[in-house]
Design a protein around this motif. Structure first.
Motif: not given
Length: 146
Positions: A32-46, A60-72
């Motif tokens: 659940y924690g990783s799902y919550k984090q991935s939804s937040e990273t996805s929202r911020k990348a969008d 930019p590529d969404k997956e790369t943005t999520e991996a590099l910048l995360g949630t913070d």
């Protein structure tokens, strides 16, 4: 056979069931924690993609943005105005590309600085003012033909 005797003979079944149940609960909480984090990273990348496209840049590529910048915001938000980052901007990232004695600072394109500001606005808006102060003495101009 009495019910008490049967229960006492099979304590390992109860103990095993409790261990399995606790394992499932812990796994569920972690997922659940990783799902919550991935939804937040996805929202911020969008959001970052939208802001960059609105400013005239390509998304930019969404997956790369999520991996590099995360949630913070990762390294970008860690300390946008520290001395090392200033030195890198002034020597390597905003230079003529030569190495050794031929390397010289150049007047940076205004849009090169704007992209980092957009990232800061999305991921760590509280540090935008510090960034603006850090780059206010940086000489920029339209140096790239469009």
């Amino acid at each position: 056979m009495s019910p008490t005797r049967f229960a006492s003979e099979h304590k390992w079944i109860y103990a095993g069931a409790i261990v399995i149940l606790l394992g499932l609960v812990i796994t569920g909480l972690i997922r659940y924690g990783s799902y919550k984090q991935s939804s937040e990273t996805s929202r911020k990348a969008d959001q970052l993609s939208e802001e960059l496209v609105k400013a005239g840049y390509s998304a930019p590529d969404k997956e790369t943005t999520e991996a590099l910048l995360g949630t913070d915001g990762g390294q970008v938000c860690e300390s946008p105005d520290n001395a090392l980052r200033k030195a890198l901007h002034r020597t390597h990232q905003l230079s003529n590309g030569a190495t050794g004695p031929g390397m010289r600072p150049v007047i940076a394109d205004t849009k090169a600085v704007q992209v980092e500001r957009i990232v800061l606005q999305v991921y760590c808006p509280d540090q935008v003012d510090e960034f603006d102060q850090a780059v206010e003495d940086l000489k920029t101009d339209e140096t790239v033909k469009r």
